[in-house]
Design a protein around this motif. Structure first.
Motif, PDB file in Angstrom:
ATOM      1  N   VAL A   1      50.592 -69.282  36.771  1.00 22.41           N
ATOM      2  CA  VAL A   1      48.996 -69.130  36.275  1.00 22.41           C
ATOM      3  C   VAL A   1      49.251 -67.744  35.125  1.00 22.41           C
ATOM      4  O   VAL A   1      49.581 -67.071  35.273  1.00 22.41           O
ATOM      5  CB  VAL A   1      47.916 -68.989  37.182  1.00 22.41           C
ATOM      6  CG1 VAL A   1      47.221 -68.860  36.076  1.00 22.41           C
ATOM      7  CG2 VAL A   1      48.558 -69.838  38.518  1.00 22.41           C
ATOM      8  N   THR A  32      46.742 -65.953  33.211  1.00 26.70           N
ATOM      9  CA  THR A  32      45.016 -65.291  33.541  1.00 26.70           C
ATOM     10  C   THR A  32      44.841 -64.038  32.207  1.00 26.70           C
ATOM     11  O   THR A  32      46.018 -63.447  32.209  1.00 26.70           O
ATOM     12  CB  THR A  32      44.816 -65.618  34.646  1.00 26.70           C
ATOM     13  OG1 THR A  32      43.050 -64.998  34.756  1.00 26.70           O
ATOM     14  CG2 THR A  32      45.277 -63.934  35.013  1.00 26.70           C
ATOM     15  N   ILE A  92      43.579 -61.262  44.420  1.00 31.46           N
ATOM     16  CA  ILE A  92      44.503 -62.582  44.399  1.00 31.46           C
ATOM     17  C   ILE A  92      44.893 -63.453  45.179  1.00 31.46           C
ATOM     18  O   ILE A  92      44.261 -64.898  45.428  1.00 31.46           O
ATOM     19  CB  ILE A  92      45.211 -62.370  43.227  1.00 31.46           C
ATOM     20  CG1 ILE A  92      45.183 -62.233  41.754  1.00 31.46           C
ATOM     21  CG2 ILE A  92      46.216 -64.289  42.508  1.00 31.46           C
ATOM     22  CD1 ILE A  92      43.798 -63.106  41.140  1.00 31.46           C
ATOM     23  N   LEU A 142      43.044 -67.333  46.804  1.00 31.77           N
ATOM     24  CA  LEU A 142      43.526 -68.404  47.366  1.00 31.77           C
ATOM     25  C   LEU A 142      44.328 -68.206  48.474  1.00 31.77           C
ATOM     26  O   LEU A 142      45.036 -69.444  48.410  1.00 31.77           O
ATOM     27  CB  LEU A 142      45.030 -68.306  45.955  1.00 31.77           C
ATOM     28  CG  LEU A 142      45.304 -68.032  44.542  1.00 31.77           C
ATOM     29  CD1 LEU A 142      45.868 -67.292  43.526  1.00 31.77           C
ATOM     30  CD2 LEU A 142      44.069 -68.939  43.959  1.00 31.77           C
ATOM     31  N   TYR A 149      45.682 -75.123  42.259  1.00 33.63           N
ATOM     32  CA  TYR A 149      44.561 -75.765  40.780  1.00 33.63           C
ATOM     33  C   TYR A 149      43.213 -75.284  40.321  1.00 33.63           C
ATOM     34  O   TYR A 149      42.201 -75.062  39.783  1.00 33.63           O
ATOM     35  CB  TYR A 149      44.888 -77.063  39.860  1.00 33.63           C
ATOM     36  CG  TYR A 149      44.562 -77.069  38.472  1.00 33.63           C
ATOM     37  CD1 TYR A 149      45.411 -76.743  37.552  1.00 33.63           C
ATOM     38  CD2 TYR A 149      43.453 -77.890  38.419  1.00 33.63           C
ATOM     39  CE1 TYR A 149      45.110 -76.537  36.323  1.00 33.63           C
ATOM     40  CE2 TYR A 149      42.887 -78.392  36.624  1.00 33.63           C
ATOM     41  CZ  TYR A 149      43.766 -77.840  36.250  1.00 33.63           C
ATOM     42  OH  TYR A 149      43.856 -77.502  34.414  1.00 33.63           O
ATOM     43  N   TRP A 195      41.818 -71.506  40.867  1.00 31.16           N
ATOM     44  CA  TRP A 195      41.442 -71.837  39.309  1.00 31.16           C
ATOM     45  C   TRP A 195      40.224 -71.845  38.466  1.00 31.16           C
ATOM     46  O   TRP A 195      39.940 -71.554  37.543  1.00 31.16           O
ATOM     47  CB  TRP A 195      43.042 -71.663  37.884  1.00 31.16           C
ATOM     48  CG  TRP A 195      43.893 -70.584  39.200  1.00 31.16           C
ATOM     49  CD1 TRP A 195      44.960 -70.914  40.588  1.00 31.16           C
ATOM     50  CD2 TRP A 195      43.919 -68.830  38.891  1.00 31.16           C
ATOM     51  NE1 TRP A 195      45.536 -69.315  40.409  1.00 31.16           N
ATOM     52  CE2 TRP A 195      45.134 -68.155  39.726  1.00 31.16           C
ATOM     53  CE3 TRP A 195      43.173 -68.045  38.348  1.00 31.16           C
ATOM     54  CZ2 TRP A 195      45.389 -67.092  39.447  1.00 31.16           C
ATOM     55  CZ3 TRP A 195      43.005 -66.752  37.731  1.00 31.16           C
ATOM     56  CH2 TRP A 195      44.301 -66.127  39.144  1.00 31.16           C
ATOM     57  N   SER A 196      40.700 -73.468  38.032  1.00 32.91           N
ATOM     58  CA  SER A 196      40.165 -73.867  37.059  1.00 32.91           C
ATOM     59  C   SER A 196      38.290 -74.199  37.618  1.00 32.91           C
ATOM     60  O   SER A 196      37.001 -74.271  36.253  1.00 32.91           O
ATOM     61  CB  SER A 196      40.408 -75.523  37.297  1.00 32.91           C
ATOM     62  OG  SER A 196      40.039 -75.542  37.975  1.00 32.91           O
ATOM     63  N   TRP A 250      37.064 -71.403  38.996  1.00 38.31           N
ATOM     64  CA  TRP A 250      36.305 -70.664  39.489  1.00 38.31           C
ATOM     65  C   TRP A 250      36.056 -69.412  40.479  1.00 38.31           C
ATOM     66  O   TRP A 250      34.554 -69.778  41.231  1.00 38.31           O
ATOM     67  CB  TRP A 250      35.115 -70.086  38.370  1.00 38.31           C
ATOM     68  CG  TRP A 250      35.864 -69.488  37.298  1.00 38.31           C
ATOM     69  CD1 TRP A 250      36.018 -68.053  36.631  1.00 38.31           C
ATOM     70  CD2 TRP A 250      36.410 -70.202  35.983  1.00 38.31           C
ATOM     71  NE1 TRP A 250      37.028 -68.006  35.433  1.00 38.31           N
ATOM     72  CE2 TRP A 250      36.680 -69.269  34.718  1.00 38.31           C
ATOM     73  CE3 TRP A 250      36.578 -71.433  35.450  1.00 38.31           C
ATOM     74  CZ2 TRP A 250      37.403 -70.056  33.857  1.00 38.31           C
ATOM     75  CZ3 TRP A 250      36.897 -71.627  34.456  1.00 38.31           C
ATOM     76  CH2 TRP A 250      37.699 -70.724  33.043  1.00 38.31           C
ATOM     77  N   ILE A 303      38.075 -68.508  42.927  1.00 36.92           N
ATOM     78  CA  ILE A 303      37.636 -66.876  43.884  1.00 36.92           C
ATOM     79  C   ILE A 303      37.319 -66.037  43.388  1.00 36.92           C
ATOM     80  O   ILE A 303      36.230 -65.640  42.484  1.00 36.92           O
ATOM     81  CB  ILE A 303      39.668 -66.031  42.304  1.00 36.92           C
ATOM     82  CG1 ILE A 303      40.494 -67.817  43.101  1.00 36.92           C
ATOM     83  CG2 ILE A 303      39.820 -65.430  42.479  1.00 36.92           C
ATOM     84  CD1 ILE A 303      41.409 -67.056  41.308  1.00 36.92           C
ATOM     85  N   TYR A 308      37.304 -62.815  34.977  1.00 36.97           N
ATOM     86  CA  TYR A 308      38.969 -63.513  34.676  1.00 36.97           C
ATOM     87  C   TYR A 308      38.732 -64.779  33.267  1.00 36.97           C
ATOM     88  O   TYR A 308      37.844 -65.199  34.107  1.00 36.97           O
ATOM     89  CB  TYR A 308      39.835 -63.321  35.361  1.00 36.97           C
ATOM     90  CG  TYR A 308      39.503 -65.467  37.028  1.00 36.97           C
ATOM     91  CD1 TYR A 308      40.377 -66.512  36.285  1.00 36.97           C
ATOM     92  CD2 TYR A 308      38.700 -64.650  38.141  1.00 36.97           C
ATOM     93  CE1 TYR A 308      39.918 -67.707  37.390  1.00 36.97           C
ATOM     94  CE2 TYR A 308      38.617 -65.826  38.562  1.00 36.97           C
ATOM     95  CZ  TYR A 308      39.751 -66.713  38.304  1.00 36.97           C
ATOM     96  OH  TYR A 308      38.847 -67.891  39.447  1.00 36.97           O
ATOM     97  N   PHE A 326      40.707 -68.645  32.541  1.00 38.78           N
ATOM     98  CA  PHE A 326      41.919 -69.200  33.625  1.00 38.78           C
ATOM     99  C   PHE A 326      42.807 -69.641  32.152  1.00 38.78           C
ATOM    100  O   PHE A 326      41.589 -70.412  31.434  1.00 38.78           O
ATOM    101  CB  PHE A 326      41.643 -70.301  33.847  1.00 38.78           C
ATOM    102  CG  PHE A 326      42.484 -70.916  34.502  1.00 38.78           C
ATOM    103  CD1 PHE A 326      43.635 -70.938  35.127  1.00 38.78           C
ATOM    104  CD2 PHE A 326      41.803 -72.521  34.451  1.00 38.78           C
ATOM    105  CE1 PHE A 326      44.604 -72.327  34.942  1.00 38.78           C
ATOM    106  CE2 PHE A 326      43.073 -73.798  34.868  1.00 38.78           C
ATOM    107  CZ  PHE A 326      43.960 -73.510  34.817  1.00 38.78           C
ATOM    108  N   PHE A 369      48.480 -73.171  34.043  1.00 37.71           N
ATOM    109  CA  PHE A 369      48.619 -73.170  35.125  1.00 37.71           C
ATOM    110  C   PHE A 369      49.897 -74.287  34.845  1.00 37.71           C
ATOM    111  O   PHE A 369      50.051 -76.152  34.537  1.00 37.71           O
ATOM    112  CB  PHE A 369      47.067 -74.914  35.452  1.00 37.71           C
ATOM    113  CG  PHE A 369      48.076 -74.065  37.404  1.00 37.71           C
ATOM    114  CD1 PHE A 369      48.616 -75.508  37.812  1.00 37.71           C
ATOM    115  CD2 PHE A 369      47.122 -73.564  38.417  1.00 37.71           C
ATOM    116  CE1 PHE A 369      48.800 -75.418  39.069  1.00 37.71           C
ATOM    117  CE2 PHE A 369      47.749 -73.605  39.697  1.00 37.71           C
ATOM    118  CZ  PHE A 369      48.032 -74.587  40.052  1.00 37.71           C
TER     119      PHE A 369
END
Length: 980
Positions: A454, A456, A477, A481, A523, A526-527, A529, A531, A540, A542, A545
């Motif tokens: 990933v 970032t 992180i 996740l 995925y 992350w995509s 947001w 987190i 952060y 993105f 991936f």
């Protein structure tokens, strides 16, 4: 599956194939309209066919029922809830029909090359939660409808070319859910609306690197959850100050107001107990540093390059988390407090730390000062050069504290490109692309795995240096996740301008690879947001991936009944699919044949000859055009569109399908390059993005042609506007403004481009002017990537064949072939002299640098100033500008200033001149020639493209194809000077 299941599956497949769609037809039509307006050179959207996106598995299209708005729950058709087209090399523009995707929750087209404006119809998307448009080339203004989206949580339009004001519709009642407003790195102008202070949930306000003016609204302090205010590199009014209320925001984590033209005093920050990052550098702040209690979370304080006076507050020394304290270039005096350096982060010396107090008026250290013992211990750096303390026995030769340094900036602190490796012990290396898992994550220690990579970037963190927080970040992180800490590793780490912190993260499975559902979960985290926000690490980005694919497994034995059924299903599905594909292919073939015939016919009419001697290339980071698109944009390279020619070839004005005006450089003859060289040039041009640099729109290289496509700059080159042919002479203030903008562009190339770039051909014909007479540096055809630090000596230079333009060429570079950043400084100094005198660098055998030197030494500088500005310059500013220009043109590169020092001096001269003006000189209609400018604008609006000189047009001058202002020399190629 038995035979009944096979029949049912076949019937359902035929039902779908016959066109009985289960997706809302209006939403399907919206996606098909989007497909028509997008350029998809890599064919990622090739499967956007039929009328059922939800059932047809269209690339990047998702229909998740749990994401439906309440009004559509229980609907008898499917609805599109997410369009995910991240980093697919798409160009074109966004269709108005997007407003029909009424159920969409996530719209993600980041990191493509989209142009055009944001459609107003987006205001219809009341279910939209994430609008992600970062990293494109979008233009136009922000539609007011953006401020009417009740579900919007995150708006990311950063790294585009959007201009205009921030809409007043950005109010709490219209955007009740907005948390993140990331609008940095655009061309937004006007004042910050006070209404932003009413946004109840906004946490991150990122507006840095725009063209904002006005004052800082005190109302921002009313936002109850505001954590980050990042406004660096804007041009607020000369009476703009930092509201004292900003120091009383209890939720504030970061305040970054670097280079914002701010005045007044530093606020009392005792009411901001969570503040961790404070950057007020490069302003005009005065008064003392408030002697109040400061947050113990403060890790970074930068007040450098201001006019702050008095003593250092002793409370600064008590901050336990302080890593990074930069107070250089102020008027601070007295003794350095004894407790400075006693905080745990500095005193332990285990992590990288910096205290930069250079160029003040410190006379001594207070008794027991910790700083004296810290210098040279561990990774702590302490710098005091330029203070009265550093004289006599404490000179640089005798005291390491007094050795001068220019490395005291955040990006230079720490080990860049650091790679974090695992203890692989005696394990046998894994075959590429697989990797050894971290030993603690593997039961048997030596275990190959297929990690997910990933990419970032932390875009607004609240720490001074990352080094002490590496493990904390990995834990953050992993928790976000739902992985174990030993499943996350940092592969690369690199500081980028901003500052930003880019990295690649490796996510390791507990087995050989992640299964499909786990991959999708990661995925989505992350995509979308998902987190959770961390106060220290901030928002952060993105970027990508990448899944390391597991090799196919061979299986022994006969086919099971399920396998047989699968084959039968596959065959039936194949027959249906093949029939549909044949119809589609046939139709496309017919359309292609028709277009081919039309283009050949038109080409024949226009007598277009195409070469076929070069192989094709693909550069995914910029827009690729076909020959047909270029021919259409220029009326098949009509002579009426020809605006210049030179050593490279011909330059044409063109209009793309989306209406964008461009300048197209078409290579001829010896200018053709090999595919590798041409690809490198495109990559170089695509790497730079700054408001004072001309942007590359795309290229054409289809194996027969080489063309570069640039944005079209309306008012042509500075060279023309300084010539006798100019319709409107430039007054002094405007010339100073142009010099400042040009310096900013070159400064970006030298210090913020990644990697840095030496232009190698700075001259007036390569400085273009837009509608507001803002400067844009152009033509990187001769540019070279700068060497890495330490390459070929301390200064860093490139050994290269001498190229450039006589009169602007650095004599040291000419003699030694060593190209450095100071080579560009010399050329820029000549540009400043041309701006002052209106003369050419070489004229009638006379060298301009020598002539100005003689006049300046004789005290007769006024005698050679351009007669067109004799009544518009302050004498003191003229003298300072002449000295600055001549210092740039010193024979020895070591005696020349850096472009950063030049930029700083120009900013001071500009503001000194501006203080006598009646209004902001960034508005060209307010600098004393509004009537003439309006006439020029009226002329430009009556023509499709401005051709300021009948013989030498703006575009011809724009890209360095003319080496003289003489119209008779329009076909003269750029001179390549090689010593003989």
């Amino acid at each position: 599956m038995d035979w009944r299941g096979v029949i049912l599956f076949t019937v359902l497949g035929l039902y779908s194939g016959l066109g009985f769609a289960s997706t809302e037809p209006k939403e399907t039509a919206a996606l098909l309209a989007l497909k028509k307006t997008l350029g998809d050179g890599s064919n990622f959207l090739a499967n956007w066919l039929g009328d059922d996106p939800c059932g047809g598995q269209w690339t990047g299209v998702y229909c998740i029922e749990t994401d439906y708005p309440s009004s559509l729950v229980g609907s008898n058709v499917s609805h599109i809830t997410e369009v995910r087209l991240l980093q697919l090399n798409l160009n074109g523009f966004l269709a108005d029909e997007l407003g029909d995707l009424v159920a969409i929750k996530v719209f993600n087209v980041m990191w493509n090359q989209l142009t055009g404006s944001i459609p107003n119809s987006i205001g219809n998307l009341k279910n939209l939660r994430l609008l992600l448009l970062s990293g494109n080339q979008l233009t136009g203004v922000l539609p007011p409808e953006l401020g009417t989206l009740p579900s919007l949580h995150r708006l990311q339009i950063d790294q585009n070319r959007i201009s205009g004001r921030i809409p007043e519709t950005f109010l709490d009642r219209n955007l009740p859910m907005i948390h993140h407003l990331h609008m940095n790195n655009n061309s937004l102008n006007g004042s910050i609306p006070p209404s932003l202070g009413s946004l109840t949930n906004v946490a991150h306000l990122l507006l840095d690197n725009n063209e904002l003016t006005g004052t800082l609204p005190v109302e921002l302090a009313n936002a109850p959850n505001l954590m980050i205010i990042q406004l660096d590199n804007n041009r607020f009014d000369s009476d703009a100050t930092i509201p004292q209320e900003y120091g009383q925001i209890p939720t504030l984590l970061k305040l970054s107001l670097r280079n914002c033209n701010l005045r007044g005093t530093i606020p009392d920050f005792s009411g901001a107990p969570q503040l961790g990052f404070l950057d007020l550098s490069h302003n005009f702040l005065t008064g003392p540093i408030p002697n109040t209690t400061l947050s113990q979370n403060l890790s970074s304080i930068d007040l450098s390059f201001n006019q702050v006076s008095g003593r250092i507050s002793s409370n600064i020394g008590n901050i336990s988390s302080l890593q990074y304290l930069v107070l250089r270039d102020n008027n601070l005096s007295g003794a350095v407090p004894g407790n400075l350096g006693s905080g745990s982060m500095l005193s332990e010396g285990n992590s990288i730390s910096l205290v930069d107090l250079q160029n003040n008026a410190f006379v001594d250290f207070a008794n027991g000062s910790k700083l004296v013992s810290l210098q040279g211990q561990g990774k702590t750096k302490v710098w005091l050069s330029g203070n009265p303390f550093c004289t006599g026995s404490n000179s640089a030769e005798n005291n390491p504290l007094c050795v001068p340094s220019d490395a005291g900036v955040l990006l230079d602190v720490g080990n860049l490109n650091e790679v974090f490796a695992f203890d692989q012990g005696s394990c046998t290396p894994c075959p590429a692309p697989y990797m050894l898992a971290p030993s603690s994550a593997a039961p048997n220690k030596c275990r190959c795995a297929a990690p997910i990579t990933v990419k970032t970037r932390l875009k607004s963190y609240s720490f001074g240096v990352f080094d002490p927080y590496k493990q904390q970040f990995i834990s953050y992180i992993a928790d976000g996740l739902h992985l174990r800490v030993d499943q996350v590793a940092i592969r690369d780490l690199e500081y980028e301008p901003g500052p930003r912190l880019a990295m690649s993260l490796l996510l390791f499975p507990t087995g050989f690879s992640f299964n499909a559902s786990e991959t999708r979960r990661l995925y989505q985290a992350w995509s979308r947001w998902e987190i959770p926000l961390d106060k220290l690490f901030g928002p952060y980005e993105f970027i990508s991936f990448a899944v390391t694919n597991e090799p196919p497994k061979s299986e022994s034995g006969g086919l099971s009944r399920g396998a047989v059924a699968g084959i039968v299903i596959g065959v039936l599905a194949f027959v249906v699919l093949k029939t549909a594909c044949m119809i589609v292919v046939f139709r496309r073939w017919m359309r292609w044949k028709q277009r081919k015939w039309d283009s050949r016919s038109a080409a024949s009419k226009k007598s277009v000859t195409r070469r076929r001697s070069h192989s094709s290339i693909q550069v995914t980071s910029v827009r690729s055009f076909t020959f047909e698109e270029m021919a259409k944009a220029t009326d098949y390279f009509s002579s009426a569109k020809l605006v210049g020619e030179g050593g490279y070839g011909k330059v044409y004005a063109g209009i793309l399908d989306d209406g964008q005006k461009v300048a197209i450089k078409r290579a001829e003859g010896a200018s053709y390059q090999g595919a590798h060289e041409f690809e490198n040039e495109i990559l170089l041009l695509s790497r730079v993005h700054h408001k004072n640099l001309v942007s590359l729109v795309g290229y054409c290289n289809d194996g027969t042609e080489q063309m570069l496509v640039y944005e079209f700059i309306a008012y042509g080159s500075l060279q023309y506007h300084l010539s006798a042919h100019a319709k409107v002479p430039l007054n002094f203030v405007t010339r100073l403004q142009i010099a400042l903008g040009s310096a900013r562009g070159i400064h970006y190339l030298h210090t913020e481009a990644n990697p840095p770039i030496y232009h190698r051909d700075v001259k007036t014909s390569n400085i273009l002017l837009d509608e507001k007479f803002q400067a844009k540096v152009a033509d990187f055809g001769l540019s070279k990537l700068a060497p890495e630090a330490g390459f070929e000596g301390l200064g860093g230079y490139i050994s290269t064949v001498v190229k450039g333009t006589p009169g602007y060429l650095d004599p040291e570079y000419f003699k030694t072939h060593r190209l450095t950043d100071k080579s560009d400084v010399y050329s820029f100094g000549v540009v400043l002299l041309v701006l002052l005198t209106g003369m050419q660098p070489i004229s009638d055998g006379k060298n301009l640098v020598r002539e100005v030197n003689v006049s300046h030494l004789a005290g007769k500088m006024a005698s050679i100033v351009d007669f067109r500005i004799k009544d518009s310059y302050p004498a003191a500013v003229l003298e300072s500008l002449a000295k600055l220009a001549l210092s740039c043109c010193q024979d020895s590169p070591a005696e020349r200033p850096s472009i950063g020092e030049v930029l700083r001096e120009l900013e001071l001269l500009y503001k000194e001149t501006y203080s006598d003006a009646t209004s902001d000189v960034s508005d060209s209609e307010s600098v004393g020639y509004s009537g003439e400018l309006k006439k020029l604008r009226n002329i430009s609006e009556s023509e499709s493209f401005i051709e300021i000189n009948p013989s030498v047009s703006s575009s011809a001058m724009s890209f360095g194809l003319c080496s003289s202002s003489d119209p008779d020399l329009r076909s003269t190629p750029m001179v390549d000077m090689v010593p003989r």
